[in-house]
Design a protein around this motif. Structure first.
Motif: not given
Length: 165
Positions: A29-39, A25-27
């Motif tokens: 969240t990190q990947v989606l955050g980097r994809t759509f802005g900042s993690s 879940v954490t990774v």
């Protein structure tokens, strides 16, 4: 004794599973955050902490399943009872080493109570506890192996229940 071993086996498996779920879940969240802005900044810390807990819970299971480093090419080809004796000595020495290291590991945990992680502001004794937990799980499963070999007539080889067939 088998019930106690089964209990710790289940606890460690559940601990590994929960730690792995948190890691996933954490990774994600990190990947989606980097994809759509900042993690979020806390994701890297939580990833590291969950990996530490996964190792702490999994170390004893690895000893039980035979997935830790082993020099069985030589040992298993020795004549007579020598392979059994060497497995017994190996398990006993592992238990002794873990028992010896538990008090310093607890001191390490207590030092962490005075510190916090930078991003999550989590008390570090919760993170440092993984070192103590790793030693306890290794100790438990090494003692289970010694007791099984000495009193229950087991051969001390890896537990076949770990194989996913």
């Amino acid at each position: 004794m088998a019930r106690i071993e089964s209990f710790f086996y289940a606890v460690c498996r559940i601990g590994v599973g929960i730690s792995f779920l948190v890691l996933i879940v954490t990774v994600l969240t990190q990947v989606l955050g980097r994809t759509f802005g900042s993690s979020p900044i806390w994701t890297e810390e939580l990833t590291r902490f969950s990996m530490l807990y996964m190792v702490a819970f999994g170390a004893g299971l690895s000893l039980r399943s035979g997935d830790l480093v082993n020099v069985d090419v030589v040992c298993e080809n020795l004549p007579g009872k020598w392979p059994w004796r060497l497995r017994l000595v190996s398990a006993a020495l592992t238990a002794l080493l873990c028992a010896y290291l538990i008090p310093p590991a607890w001191k390490y945990v207590s030092i962490g109570a005075m510190q916090t992680s930078p991003a999550m502001t989590l008390r570090m004794d919760f993170v440092h506890f993984t070192v103590f937990g790793l030693l306890v799980t290794l100790l438990l499963f090494a003692v289970f192996r010694v007791i099984g070999m000495v009193f229950a007539g087991r051969d001390g080889k890896a537990d076949v229940r770990e194989d996913l067939v």
